[in-house]
Design an enzyme around this catalytic site. Structure first.
Site, PDB file in Angstrom:
ATOM      1  N   CYS A 130      -1.692  -0.731   7.464  1.00 60.46           N
ATOM      2  CA  CYS A 130      -0.990   0.536   7.286  1.00 60.46           C
ATOM      3  C   CYS A 130      -1.096   1.405   8.532  1.00 60.46           C
ATOM      4  CB  CYS A 130      -1.518   1.273   6.055  1.00 60.46           C
ATOM      5  SG  CYS A 130      -1.026   0.468   4.510  1.00 60.46           S
ATOM      6  N   CYS A 190      -5.800   1.239   5.742  1.00 62.82           N
ATOM      7  CA  CYS A 190      -6.263  -0.029   6.290  1.00 62.82           C
ATOM      8  C   CYS A 190      -5.597  -0.269   7.645  1.00 62.82           C
ATOM      9  CB  CYS A 190      -5.941  -1.177   5.323  1.00 62.82           C
ATOM     10  SG  CYS A 190      -4.176  -1.592   5.264  1.00 62.82           S
ATOM     11  N   HIS A 225       0.817  -1.209   0.000  1.00 62.12           N
ATOM     12  CA  HIS A 225       0.000   0.000   0.000  1.00 62.12           C
ATOM     13  C   HIS A 225       0.852   1.262   0.000  1.00 62.12           C
ATOM     14  CE1 HIS A 225      -3.840  -2.126   1.705  1.00 62.12           C
ATOM     15  NE2 HIS A 225      -3.477  -2.572   0.511  1.00 62.12           N
ATOM     16  N   GLU A 237       0.800   3.937   1.802  1.00 59.03           N
ATOM     17  CA  GLU A 237       1.246   4.432   3.109  1.00 59.03           C
ATOM     18  C   GLU A 237       2.522   3.716   3.554  1.00 59.03           C
ATOM     19  OE1 GLU A 237      -3.355   4.156   3.316  1.00 59.03           O
ATOM     20  OE2 GLU A 237      -1.716   3.124   2.302  1.00 59.03           O
TER      21      GLU A 237
END
Length: 161
Positions: A108, A105, A79, A81
């Site tokens: 993250c 999420c 992801h 992040e």
């Protein structure tokens, strides 16, 4: 003495714009997410977008969302992040702020908390009711990480490349 421009973009517009520009690097055919980490002095520290780890070919790993888990993107993609955190080479991110195009999420969120990031400015929260995002918000609140929605003002910015 001349007057300075008055129509310049705000810091929030600038950093969210960088997050959206980063998202445009993603090769994911369904969801492109970008993140921009900023220091307390309004300097960009790192950026990231969702994609596969270094050395994992964008042409050989799956981008699909359905089918067997092993044949979908979910086990392979990183992801935005986490990529932004891992891309940072300057030491500590303690006290930094993260601008992200999609609410983080739970996985993250854990990385954001552990990195010492103290504020997350997010644009979209379309998965707010999912367990992953509910868990993220619980962890952020417990860890003292502020999460605030980005307030769009309808401004249109055009960049010709």
């Amino acid at each position: 003495m001349s007057d300075k421009r008055k129509d310049f973009i705000s810091w929030d517009e600038y950093f969210m714009g960088v997050a959206y520009l980063s998202a445009m690097r993603s090769k994911d055919p369904n969801t492109q997410v970008g993140a921009c980490i900023v220091g307390e002095d309004n300097r960009i520290l790192s950026m990231g977008y969702n994609g596969f780890p270094n050395g994992c070919s964008d042409d050989e790993f799956p981008w699909g969302k359905i089918g067997e888990e092993i044949d979908s993107k979910y086990l392979y993609s990183t992801h935005s992040e986490l990529n932004a955190i891992l891309n940072y080479r300057g030491g500590s991110l303690e006290g930094a702020k993260m601008y992200v195009t999609l609410f983080p999420c739970n996985e993250c969120a854990k990385a954001i908390i552990q990195a010492g990031i103290k504020c997350v400015v997010y644009d979209c929260d379309k998965y707010a009711a999912t367990p992953a995002v509910v868990a993220s918000k619980k962890m952020f609140s417990a860890a003292g990480v502020e999460y605030v929605p980005y307030h769009r003002n309808g401004r249109n910015v055009h960049i010709e490349l």
